[in-house]
Design a protein around this motif. Structure first.
Motif, PDB file in Angstrom:
ATOM      1  N   ALA A 151     119.802 -38.265  13.308  1.00  0.00           N
ATOM      2  CA  ALA A 151     121.235 -38.165  13.535  1.00  0.00           C
ATOM      3  C   ALA A 151     121.893 -39.533  13.653  1.00  0.00           C
ATOM      4  O   ALA A 151     122.983 -39.753  13.151  1.00  0.00           O
ATOM      5  CB  ALA A 151     121.511 -37.353  14.791  1.00  0.00           C
ATOM      6  N   CYS A 152     121.203 -40.473  14.327  1.00  0.00           N
ATOM      7  CA  CYS A 152     121.836 -41.770  14.580  1.00  0.00           C
ATOM      8  C   CYS A 152     121.153 -42.933  13.865  1.00  0.00           C
ATOM      9  O   CYS A 152     121.805 -43.894  13.487  1.00  0.00           O
ATOM     10  CB  CYS A 152     121.884 -42.043  16.085  1.00  0.00           C
ATOM     11  N   GLY A 153     119.838 -42.881  13.731  1.00  0.00           N
ATOM     12  CA  GLY A 153     119.101 -43.966  13.081  1.00  0.00           C
ATOM     13  C   GLY A 153     118.723 -45.109  13.987  1.00  0.00           C
ATOM     14  O   GLY A 153     118.014 -46.030  13.566  1.00  0.00           O
ATOM     15  N   ILE A 154     119.154 -45.069  15.267  1.00  0.00           N
ATOM     16  CA  ILE A 154     118.905 -46.203  16.164  1.00  0.00           C
ATOM     17  C   ILE A 154     118.148 -45.796  17.424  1.00  0.00           C
ATOM     18  O   ILE A 154     117.985 -46.593  18.336  1.00  0.00           O
ATOM     19  CB  ILE A 154     120.216 -46.904  16.556  1.00  0.00           C
ATOM     20  N   GLY A 155     117.709 -44.541  17.506  1.00  0.00           N
ATOM     21  CA  GLY A 155     116.907 -44.116  18.647  1.00  0.00           C
ATOM     22  C   GLY A 155     117.684 -43.601  19.829  1.00  0.00           C
ATOM     23  O   GLY A 155     117.113 -43.346  20.894  1.00  0.00           O
ATOM     24  N   ALA A 156     118.996 -43.431  19.689  1.00  0.00           N
ATOM     25  CA  ALA A 156     119.809 -43.008  20.824  1.00  0.00           C
ATOM     26  C   ALA A 156     119.802 -41.503  21.038  1.00  0.00           C
ATOM     27  O   ALA A 156     119.910 -41.027  22.174  1.00  0.00           O
ATOM     28  CB  ALA A 156     121.244 -43.490  20.643  1.00  0.00           C
ATOM     29  N   CYS A 157     119.674 -40.732  19.968  1.00  0.00           N
ATOM     30  CA  CYS A 157     119.856 -39.281  20.080  1.00  0.00           C
ATOM     31  C   CYS A 157     118.554 -38.519  20.324  1.00  0.00           C
ATOM     32  O   CYS A 157     118.587 -37.349  20.671  1.00  0.00           O
ATOM     33  CB  CYS A 157     120.535 -38.747  18.819  1.00  0.00           C
ATOM     34  N   LEU A 158     117.419 -39.159  20.101  1.00  0.00           N
ATOM     35  CA  LEU A 158     116.089 -38.553  20.296  1.00  0.00           C
ATOM     36  C   LEU A 158     115.820 -37.406  19.324  1.00  0.00           C
ATOM     37  O   LEU A 158     114.892 -36.635  19.512  1.00  0.00           O
ATOM     38  CB  LEU A 158     115.909 -38.049  21.733  1.00  0.00           C
ATOM     39  N   GLY A 159     116.625 -37.299  18.265  1.00  0.00           N
ATOM     40  CA  GLY A 159     116.468 -36.196  17.330  1.00  0.00           C
ATOM     41  C   GLY A 159     115.255 -36.293  16.438  1.00  0.00           C
ATOM     42  O   GLY A 159     114.842 -35.308  15.837  1.00  0.00           O
ATOM     43  N   CYS A 160     114.666 -37.481  16.315  1.00  0.00           N
ATOM     44  CA  CYS A 160     113.519 -37.658  15.416  1.00  0.00           C
ATOM     45  C   CYS A 160     112.246 -37.992  16.182  1.00  0.00           C
ATOM     46  O   CYS A 160     111.359 -38.671  15.662  1.00  0.00           O
ATOM     47  CB  CYS A 160     113.821 -38.749  14.386  1.00  0.00           C
ATOM     48  N   THR A 161     112.148 -37.508  17.425  1.00  0.00           N
ATOM     49  CA  THR A 161     110.972 -37.783  18.251  1.00  0.00           C
ATOM     50  C   THR A 161     109.716 -37.177  17.631  1.00  0.00           C
ATOM     51  O   THR A 161     109.734 -36.044  17.147  1.00  0.00           O
ATOM     52  CB  THR A 161     111.173 -37.228  19.668  1.00  0.00           C
ATOM     53  N   CYS A 162     108.648 -37.936  17.636  1.00  0.00           N
ATOM     54  CA  CYS A 162     107.366 -37.442  17.135  1.00  0.00           C
ATOM     55  C   CYS A 162     106.286 -37.728  18.169  1.00  0.00           C
ATOM     56  O   CYS A 162     106.404 -38.644  18.982  1.00  0.00           O
ATOM     57  CB  CYS A 162     107.009 -38.077  15.793  1.00  0.00           C
ATOM     58  N   GLU A 163     105.245 -36.911  18.132  1.00  0.00           N
ATOM     59  CA  GLU A 163     104.125 -37.097  19.047  1.00  0.00           C
ATOM     60  C   GLU A 163     103.161 -38.135  18.494  1.00  0.00           C
ATOM     61  O   GLU A 163     102.818 -38.106  17.315  1.00  0.00           O
ATOM     62  CB  GLU A 163     103.386 -35.777  19.268  1.00  0.00           C
ATOM     63  N   THR A 164     102.737 -39.054  19.349  1.00  0.00           N
ATOM     64  CA  THR A 164     101.733 -40.045  18.969  1.00  0.00           C
ATOM     65  C   THR A 164     100.670 -40.101  20.062  1.00  0.00           C
ATOM     66  O   THR A 164     100.837 -39.517  21.144  1.00  0.00           O
ATOM     67  CB  THR A 164     102.344 -41.450  18.790  1.00  0.00           C
ATOM     68  N   ARG A 165      99.627 -40.829  19.803  1.00  0.00           N
ATOM     69  CA  ARG A 165      98.550 -40.930  20.788  1.00  0.00           C
ATOM     70  C   ARG A 165      98.975 -41.701  22.029  1.00  0.00           C
ATOM     71  O   ARG A 165      98.332 -41.609  23.078  1.00  0.00           O
ATOM     72  CB  ARG A 165      97.324 -41.597  20.157  1.00  0.00           C
ATOM     73  N   SER A 166     100.037 -42.466  21.915  1.00  0.00           N
ATOM     74  CA  SER A 166     100.533 -43.233  23.064  1.00  0.00           C
ATOM     75  C   SER A 166     101.830 -42.647  23.608  1.00  0.00           C
ATOM     76  O   SER A 166     102.631 -43.342  24.219  1.00  0.00           O
ATOM     77  CB  SER A 166     100.737 -44.699  22.676  1.00  0.00           C
ATOM     78  N   GLY A 167     102.052 -41.337  23.365  1.00  0.00           N
ATOM     79  CA  GLY A 167     103.234 -40.672  23.873  1.00  0.00           C
ATOM     80  C   GLY A 167     104.272 -40.430  22.791  1.00  0.00           C
ATOM     81  O   GLY A 167     104.084 -40.807  21.633  1.00  0.00           O
ATOM     82  N   ASN A 168     105.362 -39.802  23.163  1.00  0.00           N
ATOM     83  CA  ASN A 168     106.425 -39.529  22.203  1.00  0.00           C
ATOM     84  C   ASN A 168     107.120 -40.814  21.765  1.00  0.00           C
ATOM     85  O   ASN A 168     107.424 -41.677  22.588  1.00  0.00           O
ATOM     86  CB  ASN A 168     107.458 -38.576  22.812  1.00  0.00           C
ATOM     87  N   LYS A 169     107.370 -40.910  20.464  1.00  0.00           N
ATOM     88  CA  LYS A 169     108.080 -42.065  19.926  1.00  0.00           C
ATOM     89  C   LYS A 169     109.143 -41.584  18.946  1.00  0.00           C
ATOM     90  O   LYS A 169     109.127 -40.437  18.493  1.00  0.00           O
ATOM     91  CB  LYS A 169     107.111 -43.026  19.235  1.00  0.00           C
ATOM     92  N   LYS A 170     110.076 -42.484  18.636  1.00  0.00           N
ATOM     93  CA  LYS A 170     111.177 -42.149  17.737  1.00  0.00           C
ATOM     94  C   LYS A 170     110.884 -42.702  16.345  1.00  0.00           C
ATOM     95  O   LYS A 170     110.631 -43.902  16.194  1.00  0.00           O
ATOM     96  CB  LYS A 170     112.479 -42.708  18.291  1.00  0.00           C
ATOM     97  N   VAL A 171     110.933 -41.818  15.352  1.00  0.00           N
ATOM     98  CA  VAL A 171     110.625 -42.233  13.984  1.00  0.00           C
ATOM     99  C   VAL A 171     111.588 -43.320  13.520  1.00  0.00           C
ATOM    100  O   VAL A 171     111.192 -44.286  12.866  1.00  0.00           O
ATOM    101  CB  VAL A 171     110.666 -41.030  13.026  1.00  0.00           C
ATOM    102  N   CYS A 172     112.864 -43.196  13.886  1.00  0.00           N
ATOM    103  CA  CYS A 172     113.858 -44.145  13.376  1.00  0.00           C
ATOM    104  C   CYS A 172     113.687 -45.534  13.958  1.00  0.00           C
ATOM    105  O   CYS A 172     113.843 -46.528  13.248  1.00  0.00           O
ATOM    106  CB  CYS A 172     115.270 -43.633  13.652  1.00  0.00           C
ATOM    107  N   LYS A 173     113.379 -45.628  15.252  1.00  0.00           N
ATOM    108  CA  LYS A 173     113.325 -46.932  15.918  1.00  0.00           C
ATOM    109  C   LYS A 173     111.912 -47.470  16.033  1.00  0.00           C
ATOM    110  O   LYS A 173     111.654 -48.642  15.768  1.00  0.00           O
ATOM    111  CB  LYS A 173     113.956 -46.833  17.307  1.00  0.00           C
ATOM    112  N   ASP A 174     110.964 -46.630  16.461  1.00  0.00           N
ATOM    113  CA  ASP A 174     109.570 -47.067  16.598  1.00  0.00           C
ATOM    114  C   ASP A 174     108.863 -47.059  15.255  1.00  0.00           C
ATOM    115  O   ASP A 174     107.881 -47.761  15.060  1.00  0.00           O
ATOM    116  CB  ASP A 174     108.829 -46.158  17.581  1.00  0.00           C
ATOM    117  N   GLY A 175     109.334 -46.263  14.325  1.00  0.00           N
ATOM    118  CA  GLY A 175     108.796 -46.182  12.963  1.00  0.00           C
ATOM    119  C   GLY A 175     109.806 -46.734  11.992  1.00  0.00           C
ATOM    120  O   GLY A 175     110.541 -47.655  12.348  1.00  0.00           O
ATOM    121  N   PRO A 176     109.884 -46.177  10.802  1.00  0.00           N
ATOM    122  CA  PRO A 176     109.139 -44.985  10.367  1.00  0.00           C
ATOM    123  C   PRO A 176     107.680 -45.254  10.020  1.00  0.00           C
ATOM    124  O   PRO A 176     106.953 -44.351   9.671  1.00  0.00           O
ATOM    125  CB  PRO A 176     109.919 -44.533   9.126  1.00  0.00           C
TER     126      PRO A 176
END
Length: 233
Positions: free
Chosen positions: A198-223
């Protein structure tokens, strides 16, 4: 606002748009695009297909109302672009093996071009899988040392990874999971994920994905993630 230089059909439902843009862009990053007011509500995340000084290119597939509107734009029209976002691919200094599927091949072209410019003596092999038409394959062939194509099948069935190669993959999740499982543990594997954003900068949490180190945001921590973060291997 960016001025469109060209927006052409390259295969059924697949378009290549080039806009005027100047800035720093890394392979693997993406932009949020929109050419409408309120409907649809969200901008569309589109990965960078190529960048040269003054020109930014996107390769995208028409899958809904937003991308259908983008496909109707013509040269000299304007489009709103925000970015670049995301961490992109890391710098790769050893040999490179790229595995792409369908529209997931889009961000891999700029990666291969950048790699060859930075590593003129390095070896780059490319595997590309498509459902019916191998759009963009000739462009990869002009850069890579080897290109392996599969049309209508499963590209991972042809995949052979050499010792020391870094592997980068983008495409359907099932394909990337197969790559992550098939590549020996000694090889580093990077995967580029897709997600609704939705935002592309990690503010909305709409692209959260599960990782081995906890939930991360595809847009900001990834893609882009290392395979061990997002796949069970």
């Amino acid at each position: 606002m960016a001025v469109i230089l060209s927006n052409t059909l390259v295969a059924p439902g697949i378009f290549k748009m080039t806009v005027a843009f100047t800035g720093d862009v890394k392979p693997g990053q993406f932009f949020m695009l929109r050419a409408w007011d309120k409907d649809p509500l969200l901008s569309r995340p589109i990965s960078v297909h190529n960048y040269e000084p003054g020109q930014l290119t996107f390769l995208y597939q028409v899958v809904g109302k937003g991308t259908e509107i983008l496909s109707r734009l013509q040269a000299d029209d304007e489009v709103t672009i925000q970015g670049p976002y995301g961490n992109g691919f890391p710098e790769i200094t050893g040999d490179l093996c790229v595995v792409g599927g369908g529209i997931g091949t889009a961000p891999l072209y700029y990666l291969v071009r950048h790699y060859q410019e930075q590593n003129p003596t390095g070896n780059c092999r490319v595997y590309l899988g498509f459902r019916d038409i191998a759009y963009g394959a000739d462009a990869f062939a002009a850069l890579a040392d080897e290109v392996v194509l599969d049309i209508g099948g499963i590209i991972t069935h042809k995949l052979t990874v050499l010792p020391g190669e870094t592997v980068v993959t983008c495409g359907p999740e099932i394909m990337m999971a197969a790559v992550a499982s098939a590549v020996p543990a000694e090889n580093t594997v990077y995967v580029s994920l897709e997600a609704h954003m939705a935002c592309g900068i990690g503010a909305c949490l709409g692209c959260t994905c599960e990782t081995r180190s906890g939930n991360k945001k595809v847009c900001k921590d990834g893609p882009v993630f290392v395979r061990e973060e997002v796949f069970n291997v």
